[in-house]
Design an enzyme around this catalytic site. Sequence first.
Site, mmCIF file in Angstrom:
data_model
loop_
_atom_site.group_PDB
_atom_site.id
_atom_site.type_symbol
_atom_site.label_atom_id
_atom_site.label_comp_id
_atom_site.label_asym_id
_atom_site.label_seq_id
_atom_site.Cartn_x
_atom_site.Cartn_y
_atom_site.Cartn_z
ATOM 1 C CB SER A 283 93.068 7.452 -25.230
ATOM 2 O OG SER A 283 92.206 6.800 -25.935
ATOM 3 C CG HIS A 422 91.669 2.023 -24.607
ATOM 4 N ND1 HIS A 422 92.213 2.428 -25.791
ATOM 5 C CD2 HIS A 422 91.466 3.184 -23.972
ATOM 6 C CE1 HIS A 422 92.307 3.706 -25.913
ATOM 7 N NE2 HIS A 422 91.700 4.284 -24.495
HETATM 8 C C1 GCU Z 1 86.712 6.853 -26.059
HETATM 9 C C2 GCU Z 1 86.781 7.511 -27.572
HETATM 10 C C3 GCU Z 1 88.270 7.246 -28.124
HETATM 11 C C4 GCU Z 1 89.272 7.845 -27.317
HETATM 12 C C5 GCU Z 1 89.083 6.968 -25.861
HETATM 13 C C6 GCU Z 1 90.054 7.653 -24.695
HETATM 14 O O1 GCU Z 1 86.877 5.399 -26.301
HETATM 15 O O2 GCU Z 1 85.902 6.809 -28.466
HETATM 16 O O3 GCU Z 1 88.462 7.995 -29.458
HETATM 17 O O4 GCU Z 1 90.554 7.726 -27.709
HETATM 18 O O5 GCU Z 1 87.975 7.231 -25.382
HETATM 19 O O6 GCU Z 1 90.299 8.964 -24.840
HETATM 20 O O7 GCU Z 1 90.381 6.854 -24.046
#
Ligand code: GCU
Length: 440
Positions: A283, A422
Amino acid sequence: MRKIKAVLSVSLLVLAVSGCENIGQLRYLSNVSLDPNGDPAQPAVLAEFEGDAAVNSADEWRDRRASVLREAFQRDLYGYFPDDSEVVVGDVQLIDDDAYEGLATIELVPLTIRTRFGEGEWVERTIRLVLAKPKAATTPSPVILKMDFCPFNETFRHDGLPNGEIEVILPERTGNSNVSCAITGFSPLDRLASYALGRYHVSPPIEEMIARGYAFAAINVLEYVVDSSDFGRKQLELLSRGHDGNAAWGAIAAWASQFSRAIDYLDTDEDLDTNRTAIYGHSRYGKAALVAGAFDDRIDAVIAHQSGRGGAALTRSVVGEPIVEMTATYPDWFSKAYTKRAKDSPELPFDQHQLIALLAPRPVLLGHARRDKWSDPNGAFRAAQGADLVYGLFDSEGLTAERLNEFDPDADIAFWIRPGTHGEVKEDWPAFLEFLDAHF
Ligand code: GCU
């Protein structure tokens, strides 16, 4: 029956929310299409760019275009890296010479990172690197370097390693912050959250890596720059003293540089094979991993899992996290100059396929999940397609997949998508290791 239903709905909610940082993101949980759809990546990767003539060969890419792009990405998005950096290695401490049932050693290495902009003064911060090395190795081992915010004792599942208590240094004061990945606890909520984000979010399957002959290293980003728009920004200012604050690096570039400084050290360890160094980030750290790979040729393979906007996904894509929302929520991630102008004019002269192209011909795996529309898997697939021509210049097949779910671990641009949301789950690491095995 009612009780089961209630438990189920709470579980689903935790499952959903844990992958999202705000409730608005729930609308991004529908399955993404496995067919690439949307506009192709623009500008065309080999076309004339900012006065640099069209590129026709690997040499032209390497000798001309790569530096033009690196300049553009710093100038307009991530902010500038310091002009000089060096690492001073502290005393290497052997934490365990018989870890993981006797299969590995674990060492802790303090690294003092010194940086300066121009002729300005040097600024330094000390971080720690933890390294597990396979004992059975008779030749230098390839190494997987992971960046995260999880405490070392949780990542390595070892009591002899430091917990999440770290010193946060700010211009006006110094304090302690105690971070935990918070999903290793045993309360029902911890377990649900752990199930949702995946236990591998905290700790990857290190035993499996060791068994396959890899060394595994981890650094904790928070030791360098905390992930906060307030403290983080102040720390970044401290670390870029002497430079025009508006154009200096944001957190993503600062984290990316930590991969490089860690490699400064890993390259000196004779037990490791410097030609087989892979970096891994999930992420926001997946964004940092791509930036690190694009700016540091010593990185031999990149795994960027669910890196999303500002990572592998095209900024011009209309699906998933809007860049304007990202710069508003995380004003510390990019240069101050970009964050300021993004609310009115977020347009960029380049797009993320050009960042991926800077990795060519080195192998990269872009990981995704079908219900993680927020990170825009489709936008990342089109970015991979856009970068492919540059891999072609190096006689690499680049992206072989034609649909998002055609995972080809042998491909130099491997695209991985699995069901779910996610997080880092059970099926992710076997795919990542299969990819590394194929290339290393
Ligand atoms: C949030 C953010 C993302 C990122 C994510 C993470 O959702 O909006 O851009 O990738 O966090 O780091 O888990």
